[in-house]
Motif scaffolding. Structure first.
Motif, mmCIF file in Angstrom:
data_model
loop_
_atom_site.group_PDB
_atom_site.id
_atom_site.type_symbol
_atom_site.label_atom_id
_atom_site.label_comp_id
_atom_site.label_asym_id
_atom_site.label_seq_id
_atom_site.Cartn_x
_atom_site.Cartn_y
_atom_site.Cartn_z
ATOM 1 N N LYS A 53 0.827 -1.213 0.000
ATOM 2 C CA LYS A 53 0.000 0.000 0.000
ATOM 3 C C LYS A 53 0.860 1.262 0.000
ATOM 4 N N TRP A 54 2.104 1.129 0.456
ATOM 5 C CA TRP A 54 2.981 2.281 0.611
ATOM 6 C C TRP A 54 4.153 2.229 -0.356
ATOM 7 N N ALA A 55 4.559 3.406 -0.823
ATOM 8 C CA ALA A 55 5.777 3.552 -1.615
ATOM 9 C C ALA A 55 6.670 4.528 -0.860
ATOM 10 N N ILE A 56 7.814 4.050 -0.443
ATOM 11 C CA ILE A 56 8.751 4.868 0.332
ATOM 12 C C ILE A 56 9.965 5.165 -0.535
ATOM 13 N N PHE A 57 10.288 6.456 -0.659
ATOM 14 C CA PHE A 57 11.507 6.848 -1.358
ATOM 15 C C PHE A 57 12.446 7.448 -0.331
ATOM 16 N N ALA A 58 13.459 6.677 0.028
ATOM 17 C CA ALA A 58 14.481 7.100 0.978
ATOM 18 C C ALA A 58 15.830 6.894 0.287
ATOM 19 N N PRO A 59 16.230 7.832 -0.567
ATOM 20 C CA PRO A 59 17.401 7.616 -1.413
ATOM 21 C C PRO A 59 18.709 7.447 -0.649
#
Length: 181
Positions: free
Chosen positions: A159-165
């Motif tokens: 359900k979640w999209a996390i962008f932690a580059p």
């Protein structure tokens, strides 16, 4: 579905170095509210906009759809290609990337909506304002404060999209805001 607070952006509260340092110290503790507002105050600067624009250029690259041969695969592939403008919303994608690069975390919720033209259910991205995001060190998870209460974001939950580059855990310490202020 959790309901987001209205994002109230305050301008003119960054006149002193002490206030900027406080926002960065809160970010060190996994609290993103102040640093998100600081970031928004910095974005109008031409040099910062230029740095972000170069990173956003990735969203303008051509997309090529390839799928295995066969009637079913071809039908599904062509549908995905036709639906891409709805699925891959450039404005939401840019917001998600900008938050990730600038403060170290971008979180989007994947919502499903039925396309009125095709009747297909399509995923859409809804980026959450980091003002309502913090990191729970005890759970090693991000959380979002919503109108319905606190939601823990599990990076394994589709359900979640996390962008932690810069990494999920304290990657925000390498975020652009820390080098540009």
């Amino acid at each position: 579905r959790p309901v987001e607070h209205a994002a109230a952006v305050t301008v003119g509260e960054w006149e002193t170095v002490a206030k900027v340092k406080q926002a960065l110290q809160e970010q060190e503790m996994g609290l993103f509210s102040s640093v998100a507002l600081l970031a928004e105050a910095m974005w109008p600067d031409e040099k910062i906009r230029g740095a972000l624009a170069s990173r956003h250029s990735i969203t303008g690259l051509p997309i090529e759809f390839k799928y295995p041969e066969g009637e079913d695969h071809e039908e599904i592939g062509k549908a995905a290609e036709a639906d891409w403008p709805v699925i891959g919303q450039e404005t939401e994608l840019k917001k998600w990337l900008r938050w990730g690069w600038f403060i170290g975390i971008g979180i989007a919720e994947k919502l499903w909506e039925r396309d009125p033209k095709t009747g297909r259910w399509l995923p859409k991205m809804k980026v959450w304002h980091p003002r309502y995001i913090s990191y729970r060190f005890d759970l090693q998870r991000y959380q979002i404060v919503t109108m319905d209460g606190i939601v823990i974001v599990d990076p394994q939950d589709p359900k979640w999209a996390i962008f932690a580059p810069y990494g999920l855990y304290r990657g925000w310490m390498d975020s652009l805001v820390r080098t540009l202020w």
